[in-house]
Design a protein around this motif. Sequence first.
Motif, PDB file in Angstrom:
ATOM      1  N   VAL A  80       0.975  -1.324   0.051  1.00  0.00           N
ATOM      2  CA  VAL A  80       0.253  -0.149  -0.037  1.00  0.00           C
ATOM      3  C   VAL A  80       0.879   1.402  -0.028  1.00  0.00           C
ATOM      4  CG1 VAL A  80      -1.343   1.954   1.018  1.00  0.00           C
ATOM      5  CG2 VAL A  80      -1.232  -1.139   1.739  1.00  0.00           C
ATOM      6  N   THR A  82       0.660   5.147   0.020  1.00  0.00           N
ATOM      7  CA  THR A  82      -0.079   6.446   1.122  1.00  0.00           C
ATOM      8  C   THR A  82      -0.076   7.752  -0.034  1.00  0.00           C
ATOM      9  OG1 THR A  82       2.058   6.575   2.436  1.00  0.00           O
ATOM     10  CG2 THR A  82      -0.341   5.108   3.086  1.00  0.00           C
ATOM     11  N   ALA A 315       3.279   4.562   8.725  1.00  0.00           N
ATOM     12  CA  ALA A 315       3.485   4.089   6.494  1.00  0.00           C
ATOM     13  C   ALA A 315       5.083   4.555   6.080  1.00  0.00           C
ATOM     14  CB  ALA A 315       2.265   4.285   6.316  1.00  0.00           C
ATOM     15  N   TYR A 347       4.906  -3.584   8.199  1.00  0.00           N
ATOM     16  CA  TYR A 347       3.305  -3.803   8.622  1.00  0.00           C
ATOM     17  C   TYR A 347       3.181  -2.107   7.936  1.00  0.00           C
ATOM     18  CZ  TYR A 347      -0.059  -2.555  11.983  1.00  0.00           C
ATOM     19  OH  TYR A 347      -1.602  -2.006  12.405  1.00  0.00           O
ATOM     20  N   THR A 350       2.299  -2.131   4.934  1.00  0.00           N
ATOM     21  CA  THR A 350       0.927  -2.535   4.111  1.00  0.00           C
ATOM     22  C   THR A 350      -0.161  -2.370   5.215  1.00  0.00           C
ATOM     23  OG1 THR A 350       2.112  -4.417   5.960  1.00  0.00           O
ATOM     24  CG2 THR A 350       2.201  -5.014   3.207  1.00  0.00           C
ATOM     25  N   MET A 351      -0.688  -2.621   6.295  1.00  0.00           N
ATOM     26  CA  MET A 351      -1.468  -2.597   7.507  1.00  0.00           C
ATOM     27  C   MET A 351      -1.450  -0.885   7.666  1.00  0.00           C
ATOM     28  SD  MET A 351      -3.644  -4.604   7.680  1.00  0.00           S
ATOM     29  CE  MET A 351      -4.736  -3.719   9.589  1.00  0.00           C
ATOM     30  N   ALA A 354      -2.536   0.537   5.513  1.00  0.00           N
ATOM     31  CA  ALA A 354      -4.562   0.438   4.957  1.00  0.00           C
ATOM     32  C   ALA A 354      -5.299   1.049   5.565  1.00  0.00           C
ATOM     33  CB  ALA A 354      -4.926  -1.100   4.779  1.00  0.00           C
ATOM     34  N   LYS A 355      -4.540   1.866   7.424  1.00  0.00           N
ATOM     35  CA  LYS A 355      -5.597   2.515   8.042  1.00  0.00           C
ATOM     36  C   LYS A 355      -5.351   3.668   7.743  1.00  0.00           C
ATOM     37  CE  LYS A 355      -4.805  -0.748  11.860  1.00  0.00           C
ATOM     38  NZ  LYS A 355      -4.346  -1.080  13.509  1.00  0.00           N
ATOM     39  N   ASP A 360      -8.174  -0.671   6.101  1.00  0.00           N
ATOM     40  CA  ASP A 360      -7.872  -2.327   7.084  1.00  0.00           C
ATOM     41  C   ASP A 360      -8.356  -3.383   7.000  1.00  0.00           C
ATOM     42  OD1 ASP A 360      -9.275   0.165   8.388  1.00  0.00           O
ATOM     43  OD2 ASP A 360      -8.682  -0.724   9.974  1.00  0.00           O
ATOM     44  N   GLY A 364      -3.736  -4.603   3.043  1.00  0.00           N
ATOM     45  CA  GLY A 364      -3.392  -4.580   4.392  1.00  0.00           C
ATOM     46  C   GLY A 364      -2.436  -6.146   5.123  1.00  0.00           C
ATOM     47  N   SER A 365      -3.428  -7.273   5.100  1.00  0.00           N
ATOM     48  CA  SER A 365      -3.013  -8.399   5.176  1.00  0.00           C
ATOM     49  C   SER A 365      -3.367  -9.539   4.491  1.00  0.00           C
ATOM     50  CB  SER A 365      -3.359  -8.150   7.294  1.00  0.00           C
ATOM     51  OG  SER A 365      -4.748  -8.513   7.348  1.00  0.00           O
TER      52      SER A 365
END
Lengths: 433, 411
Positions: A80, A82, A315, A347, A350-351, A354-355, A360, A364-365
């Motif tokens: 991901v 951002t 991120a 993390y 990805t996650m 996503a958050k 998320d 993200g996972s």
Amino acid sequence: MRKLFLALSLVIATAANAQESPLAFVGAKIIPIVGDPIDNGAIVVQNGKILAVGPVDSTTIPADAKRVDAKDKVIMPGIVDTHSHIGGGWGADGSSPIQPDVRVMDSINARDPGFTRARAGGLTTLNVMPGSGHLLGGQTIYLKLRNGNTIDDIAIRDDQGNILGGMKMANGTNSQRDPPFPGTRSKSAALIREKFVKAQEYRRKIEQAKGDATKLPDRDLELEGILEVLDGKRIVHHHTHRADDILTVIRLSKEFHFRVVLHHASEAWKIADEIAKSGVPCSIILVDSPGGKLEAKDLLMQTGAVLEKAGVLTAFHTDDWITDSRLFLRSPALAVRAGMSREKALYAMTMAGAKMIDLDKRIGSLEPGKDADFIVLSGDPLSVYTKVLETWVEGAKVFDRSDPKDHLYAVGGYGAGKDQVMHLCCEEGAEGR
Amino acid sequence: MTSLQRILLTTVALFAAASAANAQLAIKGETICTMAGPPIKDGVILTDGAKITQVGPAASVAIPAGVKTLSAKVVTPGLIDAHSVVGLSGYLNQDQDQDQLDKSDPMQPELRAIDSYNAQERLIEWVRDFGITTLHTGHAPGALISGQTMIVKTTGNTIDDAVIKPVAMVAATLGEGAEVHGKDAEKKSPGTRSKAVAMLRAQLIKAQEYQRKQSVADESKRPDRDLRQETMVRILKGELPLLITAQRAIDIMSALRLAKEFDIKIVLDGGAESYLLIDQIKAAKIPVIIHPTMTRSGPGETENLSMETAATLVKAGIPVALQSGFESYVPKTRVALFEAAVAASNGLTFDQALATITIDAAKILGIADRVGSLEVGKDADLALFDGDPFEYTTHCTGVIINGKIVSEKPH
């Protein structure tokens, strides 16, 4: 009629993603991000979603599943990003410093080779943004790197079919110039506060009308954009470098209660505890060296480690073309070199991202029920020698390094700078180019 | 002062100087990549403070008692960035620290790099901490002839401390980078590729005329000294190569044509499309300092670059070095180590990739007698790593230049 058309489009989109039978990658090292890495793992996907993830021994692989031997491979969620500028999209123009009505989606070239390069880098979700030359440069768009030729093909929608995105803002020197642009940092903050107060007044008038159309204020596209920010529907993605500028963003976000992600945050390491206390996440960029502009003179490779220690949700982003999406995995690796943990560094790819774009629950996972966005790697994601072999979005393969056409975009070469036409409908090799 | 006192003082001074120069160092490496033969497993290097005095397996090199000893998993020669603007193009990127390009005239070969080098510039230390000990730096691409380049070590408080070759090459640019853009473009030259080549040819011919007139027997008939022509004459004589930045195949061909017409030495720089002209470049026996592996591809004249170019050229037998290049924004410089790492991941073997930032770079720059490999008699420039130098997660744990430890903190 329009509804019918939309319904038809959705059917077609679903059909394109549908697997005739489940697909199972077996024997890979799986890094699900949520949960520990699995050494001998399996992942099963169908109809664009993840059906199951787990150790080979304890994961049910449907009898009709097409099995892919993924021994010696590493599988992790699609990356991901951002903060990207792929597609040549410009948001606001030079007429004013605050343009919340402007949408970057109206100027993105979905065939830009940059999207293919991003797929080659393992990226599956992007937040494509207007630039940072404005206090508020317009609406961003969240994209899934599906095989697509139009912005509609790659846009991410909510359940109601609305295209999702955030709002780009910036402070510091990039957005300062001759009037009507601000000349100082205080003026920058004042202009933003003025506009946000206007939006609050606009909302008050709408509320006072209590649904009576005759009492409603005239529609105002700019203020509608700000209202989406004030209502938390649009997350602010805020370019900011210097420690004092970061604190200004936090101050404004508390005053107007808007959700915000600090982008770049070159000097975040100087005020990590303050950022942690505010609860505001950081999307940072790692580049080869500090400087290039005054505000980035204290940029450090250690920022990820410092923010991790302080407990800030962190991120990474490419800011493509500032950094090349194909080499995005350098960012977590260099952060680990400078002290960040491997777990948090991955993390952050990805996650965490996503958050920061409110997705998320979908990405993200690697968890059952989430979108089947994943990448197949030749080895450790943090090794320079590792290659992204395949990129999958919603159960469809969108990049295959063994395909010479994709390889060209992955490493470059003659013609790699040209726009690409993706093949949506046709069998492999049937597209006429 | 009596003569005895004078002698005594001189002796003391001499002794002090000698002992400073002779601060011996021993460096133990689980793997020593000498770049002058196969890697040595479990090896030792001894220095006398400035030069390398011994290199070999631990069994055959005795470390004298009391000598400071450093250890590392991997030891390489100090790394060479074959083309950079670090030291002239400062990291703040403000007018006052940007001295790599003066655009008042399209051709200014007389501009010396030594007059713009800021030895205190932060990026020098930055790249040094990743193992870069030698920089070929100077005037940037972006003008038809932008000025001279030089070679420095990434150490010293002044240019005089740092410099090892005050004039290395003369930097020229062909293609879009040399053309004048903007609102006055139509009135200024060069505005096209043909005009750029015509101007370069005219300048070289002018230098030929100057050279001819300067060599007449009657001194009174010689022309006044002309710094610009003097520099160009050194190119004509083969003393200085013309470093021609050319990305597209069309511009590389123009560079080769110029080299042939004037029988001058050239080094190709950038070469984004050089993989299209393997036969021509090979036949011309011209080395290529390839664009940084991670250069952004297009739009523009680098749109067709490839991360595999280094591998393609090396396989063809063309001398290749890698560089950090020139960056106009963020990041202000790249790090040659990372560029070689990406090349190692895109077709070059480990040894080949390391050669592009050590011995092969030294050969192209004409400094292989001093640096680029770990051999007895060469400068004691070393980089120490706690793993494969190309892995992003490995640290550079030590840097030694001229036998002095300049960095011991892991980076």
